[in-house]
Every structure is written in structure tokens, then in C-alpha cells.
Write a protein that holds these residues in place. Structure first.
Motif, mmCIF file in Angstrom:
data_model
loop_
_atom_site.group_PDB
_atom_site.id
_atom_site.type_symbol
_atom_site.label_atom_id
_atom_site.label_comp_id
_atom_site.label_asym_id
_atom_site.label_seq_id
_atom_site.Cartn_x
_atom_site.Cartn_y
_atom_site.Cartn_z
ATOM 1 N N LEU A 1 -5.881 6.791 2.945
ATOM 2 C CA LEU A 1 -4.840 5.959 2.358
ATOM 3 C C LEU A 1 -5.439 4.723 1.715
ATOM 4 C CD1 LEU A 1 -1.830 5.465 1.903
ATOM 5 C CD2 LEU A 1 -1.727 4.398 4.166
ATOM 6 N N GLY A 2 -6.450 4.142 2.367
ATOM 7 C CA GLY A 2 -7.143 3.008 1.777
ATOM 8 C C GLY A 2 -7.783 3.370 0.450
ATOM 9 N N ASN A 3 -8.365 4.567 0.374
ATOM 10 C CA ASN A 3 -8.965 5.027 -0.884
ATOM 11 C C ASN A 3 -7.910 5.119 -1.987
ATOM 12 O OD1 ASN A 3 -11.504 5.234 0.267
ATOM 13 N ND2 ASN A 3 -11.311 7.423 0.722
ATOM 14 N N GLU A 4 -6.723 5.603 -1.629
ATOM 15 C CA GLU A 4 -5.648 5.711 -2.622
ATOM 16 C C GLU A 4 -5.266 4.336 -3.169
ATOM 17 O OE1 GLU A 4 -3.825 8.520 -3.776
ATOM 18 O OE2 GLU A 4 -5.500 9.631 -2.875
ATOM 19 N N LEU A 5 -5.348 3.332 -2.303
ATOM 20 C CA LEU A 5 -4.951 1.977 -2.684
ATOM 21 C C LEU A 5 -6.121 1.141 -3.192
ATOM 22 C CD1 LEU A 5 -2.543 1.380 0.313
ATOM 23 C CD2 LEU A 5 -1.876 1.332 -2.100
ATOM 24 N N GLY A 6 -7.332 1.705 -3.121
ATOM 25 C CA GLY A 6 -8.507 0.990 -3.615
ATOM 26 C C GLY A 6 -8.982 -0.115 -2.700
ATOM 27 N N VAL A 7 -8.727 0.044 -1.375
ATOM 28 C CA VAL A 7 -9.160 -0.967 -0.410
ATOM 29 C C VAL A 7 -9.795 -0.267 0.781
ATOM 30 C CG1 VAL A 7 -7.359 -2.586 -1.092
ATOM 31 C CG2 VAL A 7 -6.937 -0.998 0.795
ATOM 32 N N GLU A 8 -10.484 -1.044 1.619
ATOM 33 C CA GLU A 8 -11.011 -0.511 2.861
ATOM 34 C C GLU A 8 -9.855 -0.261 3.839
ATOM 35 O OE1 GLU A 8 -14.105 0.306 3.617
ATOM 36 O OE2 GLU A 8 -14.852 -0.274 1.627
ATOM 37 N N ALA A 9 -10.055 0.706 4.707
ATOM 38 C CA ALA A 9 -9.007 1.041 5.673
ATOM 39 C C ALA A 9 -8.597 -0.167 6.502
ATOM 40 C CB ALA A 9 -9.472 2.179 6.584
ATOM 41 N N MET A 10 -9.555 -1.011 6.845
ATOM 42 C CA MET A 10 -9.257 -2.169 7.683
ATOM 43 C C MET A 10 -8.263 -3.116 7.016
ATOM 44 S SD MET A 10 -10.677 -1.776 10.553
ATOM 45 C CE MET A 10 -10.408 -3.437 11.185
ATOM 46 N N ASP B 1 5.536 -2.385 1.954
ATOM 47 C CA ASP B 1 6.292 -1.352 1.248
ATOM 48 C C ASP B 1 5.383 -0.508 0.368
ATOM 49 O OD1 ASP B 1 8.932 -0.210 0.334
ATOM 50 O OD2 ASP B 1 8.149 -0.919 -1.587
ATOM 51 N N ARG B 2 4.418 -1.151 -0.313
ATOM 52 C CA ARG B 2 3.505 -0.386 -1.169
ATOM 53 C C ARG B 2 2.636 0.548 -0.333
ATOM 54 N NH1 ARG B 2 -1.612 -2.549 -4.765
ATOM 55 N NH2 ARG B 2 -2.099 -0.539 -5.717
ATOM 56 N N VAL B 3 2.182 0.086 0.818
ATOM 57 C CA VAL B 3 1.379 0.930 1.706
ATOM 58 C C VAL B 3 2.185 2.154 2.138
ATOM 59 C CG1 VAL B 3 0.280 1.046 3.974
ATOM 60 C CG2 VAL B 3 -0.092 -0.958 2.510
ATOM 61 N N ILE B 4 3.424 1.932 2.547
ATOM 62 C CA ILE B 4 4.250 3.036 3.034
ATOM 63 C C ILE B 4 4.605 3.996 1.909
ATOM 64 C CG2 ILE B 4 6.537 3.583 3.959
ATOM 65 C CD1 ILE B 4 6.251 1.048 5.684
ATOM 66 N N GLN B 5 4.959 3.479 0.743
ATOM 67 C CA GLN B 5 5.294 4.352 -0.382
ATOM 68 C C GLN B 5 4.083 5.165 -0.834
ATOM 69 O OE1 GLN B 5 8.299 5.044 -1.476
ATOM 70 N NE2 GLN B 5 9.187 3.583 -0.018
ATOM 71 N N THR B 6 2.902 4.566 -0.764
ATOM 72 C CA THR B 6 1.680 5.302 -1.100
ATOM 73 C C THR B 6 1.417 6.388 -0.071
ATOM 74 O OG1 THR B 6 0.754 3.330 -2.165
ATOM 75 C CG2 THR B 6 -0.787 5.089 -1.588
ATOM 76 N N ALA B 7 1.700 6.107 1.194
ATOM 77 C CA ALA B 7 1.542 7.111 2.246
ATOM 78 C C ALA B 7 2.487 8.283 2.005
ATOM 79 C CB ALA B 7 1.801 6.493 3.618
ATOM 80 N N ILE B 8 3.721 8.000 1.615
ATOM 81 C CA ILE B 8 4.678 9.072 1.323
ATOM 82 C C ILE B 8 4.184 9.919 0.155
ATOM 83 C CG2 ILE B 8 7.012 9.565 0.500
ATOM 84 C CD1 ILE B 8 7.953 7.090 2.040
ATOM 85 N N ALA B 9 3.697 9.271 -0.887
ATOM 86 C CA ALA B 9 3.183 10.001 -2.050
ATOM 87 C C ALA B 9 1.985 10.856 -1.664
ATOM 88 C CB ALA B 9 2.809 9.017 -3.159
ATOM 89 N N PHE B 10 1.117 10.322 -0.784
ATOM 90 C CA PHE B 10 -0.045 11.087 -0.335
ATOM 91 C C PHE B 10 0.403 12.321 0.434
ATOM 92 C CE2 PHE B 10 -3.353 12.346 2.567
ATOM 93 C CZ PHE B 10 -4.531 12.177 1.855
ATOM 94 N N ILE B 11 1.363 12.162 1.348
ATOM 95 C CA ILE B 11 1.857 13.299 2.119
ATOM 96 C C ILE B 11 2.502 14.324 1.202
ATOM 97 C CG2 ILE B 11 3.482 14.014 3.915
ATOM 98 C CD1 ILE B 11 3.116 11.204 5.145
ATOM 99 N N ASP B 12 3.273 13.853 0.218
ATOM 100 C CA ASP B 12 3.920 14.765 -0.728
ATOM 101 C C ASP B 12 2.893 15.650 -1.430
ATOM 102 O OD1 ASP B 12 6.439 13.786 -0.166
ATOM 103 O OD2 ASP B 12 6.528 12.460 -1.899
ATOM 104 N N GLY C 1 -0.068 16.796 2.061
ATOM 105 C CA GLY C 1 0.404 17.221 3.371
ATOM 106 C C GLY C 1 0.101 16.195 4.440
ATOM 107 N N LEU C 2 0.869 16.267 5.502
ATOM 108 C CA LEU C 2 0.737 15.296 6.583
ATOM 109 C C LEU C 2 -0.597 15.352 7.316
ATOM 110 C CD1 LEU C 2 2.016 13.104 8.343
ATOM 111 C CD2 LEU C 2 3.098 14.931 9.676
ATOM 112 N N PRO C 3 -1.149 16.552 7.610
ATOM 113 C CA PRO C 3 -2.404 16.590 8.383
ATOM 114 C C PRO C 3 -3.559 15.845 7.729
ATOM 115 C CG PRO C 3 -1.362 18.745 8.405
ATOM 116 C CD PRO C 3 -0.611 17.914 7.407
ATOM 117 N N GLY C 4 -3.538 15.723 6.397
ATOM 118 C CA GLY C 4 -4.648 15.083 5.708
ATOM 119 C C GLY C 4 -4.579 13.572 5.659
ATOM 120 N N LEU C 5 -3.480 12.989 6.127
ATOM 121 C CA LEU C 5 -3.312 11.542 6.022
ATOM 122 C C LEU C 5 -4.128 10.821 7.081
ATOM 123 C CD1 LEU C 5 -1.832 9.100 4.753
ATOM 124 C CD2 LEU C 5 -0.057 9.418 6.501
#
Length: 228
Positions: free
Chosen positions: A27-36, A4-15, A18-22
Motif C-alpha cells: 500500500l505504501g508503494n501505491e502511495l509512493g511512501v514507506e510503509a511506516m 481517507d486517501r490511504v483507505i480509498q487507495t487500499a480499496i482500489a488495491f483490493i479491487d 484482491g484482499l490476500p495481496g494487501l
């Protein structure tokens, strides 16, 4: 960390961006973790976008003005639902086009009511108000067409990228029962019972009827202004 936190962060990032930049990396950078690290919660970007759509649509469950069943007539019921979808669209205009473009739970569902649960609510509500099954399905088609067209135009004025949307309900050619998970659809008895009607293609007829209605409304406006 959670799905849920990953998805909510993705929504906030898109907001914000924009969607093309996701991307998973951003998203990992936003959450402070590696993409993997995100793949533990979402197997990939496609599943992430599906989760975003699910979260947007299900957020209407927290909208106190949206009803699960009609209480003051079917018109009030549909008006409340329409305003609930619009509030989601305007709260997340850059993410809302995903509701139109992501594959639905069943190929014969139409945006913006793309979840089996909400279609079940819609159809059950109209049946409870005296609609026949055929009338309820026709109302579902007309309602979703008008609502989606208006909202996509509206969010485009708020910075949303609405094109190309290449998955607007194209017929996959698959049998509806095989294309959707049969056991999942059976959890929604009204949708399951009406799936054959829901999967029928009436696009040409609906376009002509919508055009006829539009011309009728324009005639009324013309007459009103000519008399004033």
C-alpha cells in the motif's frame, strides 16, 4: 496524504489485486511512501481493514436511491436499501467479504448492515411504518441473513475470496453493554433500546423458518410446472 486517501487507495488495491495481496508495504508503494509513513493515519493493518469496511458501508450515504426514512412504504424502503448494499458489493466484490468478516461496532450486529448508524436507520424506518419492536428485530435478522447469503455467493462469482470467514457473528460471551462502547451505542437510541433483543441467538429457529419458506416456494414452483 490523509486517512481517507490511504483507505480509498487500499480499496482500489483490493479491487485490482484482491484482499490476500494487501500489505502495508504494498500500500505504501501505491502511495509512493514507506510503509511506516502510513501508521500516522492507520495504526496497523487491522485498523486499515476496519476503515475499509466503514468506507464501503458509508458510501451508501452518497447513493441517491437509498433512503434514510421510508417515503413510499416499508417494502420500497427495504428494497432500496438492499439494492444499495448490492451496488456496493458489485462495485467492490473483492473487498465486500470484509463486511462479513470484520468485527462490528457491537458484537450483536449482523452483516451486511454492520454499522450502528445503518441499523438505526433500518429499525427506525420499520417502527415508523407500524412494526412492533419485536417484529422490527425479527425483520432485521431475516433481512440480513438473506441479503448476506445472496451477496456473498454473488461476489464469489466475481472473483471474491469468501472463505474462511471466521467472524460471522460468533457470540463472544461478553455482555453486549460491555462489549460495545456504551456511550457510542447510546448515540443511536433505537439500537440502544433494542440491544438485548438484537443480541439474542435465534440462529436455529431462523434456519428452520428459512428452510420452511424455501420448501414452500419450491412447492409452488412444482405445482405451477405440473399444471403447465
Amino acid at each position: 496524504m490523509s486517512r481517507d486517501r490511504v483507505i480509498q487507495t487500499a480499496i482500489a488495491f483490493i479491487d485490482e489485486h484482491g484482499l490476500p495481496g494487501l500489505t502495508m508495504r504494498r500500500l505504501g508503494n501505491e502511495l509512493g511512501v514507506e510503509a511506516m509513513a502510513l501508521y500516522r493515519y492507520v495504526p496497523g493493518k487491522e485498523e486499515l481493514l476496519d476503515g475499509v469496511v466503514e468506507a464501503l458501508i458509508e458510501s451508501m450515504r452518497q447513493d441517491e436511491d437509498v433512503l434514510d426514512t421510508p417515503s413510499d412504504g416499508w417494502q420500497d424502503f427495504l428494497i432500496r436499501l438492499a439494492h444499495g448494499v448490492r451496488r456496493v458489493a458489485l462495485q467492490h466484490p473483492k473487498a465486500f467479504p470484509l463486511v462479513a468478516s470484520r468485527p462490528p461496532e457491537a458484537p450483536w450486529l449482523r452483516p451486511p448492515l454492520r454499522s450502528l448508524a445503518w441499523v438505526e436507520v433500518f429499525l427506525s424506518g420499520l417502527l415508523a411504518e407500524g412494526f412492533t419492536e419485536d417484529a422490527a428485530v425479527a425483520a432485521y435478522r431475516a433481512y440480513t441473513s438473506v441479503l448476506l447469503g445472496h451477496l456473498l455467493l454473488e461476489v464469489s462469482n466475481h472473483g471474491a475470496d469468501v472463505g474462511p470467514l471466521d467472524a460471522l457473528g460468533e457470540d463472544s460471551g461478553d455482555d453486549p453493554e460491555e462489549a460495545a462502547d456504551a456511550s457510542t451505542v447510546r448515540d443511536y437510541p433505537v439500537v440502544h433500546r433494542l440491544r438485548a433483543q438484537l443480541s439474542q441467538d435465534h440462529a436455529a429457529t431462523e434456519f428452520e423458518e428459512s428452510l420452511e419458506e424455501l420448501l414452500g416456494r419450491m412447492t409452488l414452483l412444482r405445482n405451477e410446472h405440473s399444471q403447465s
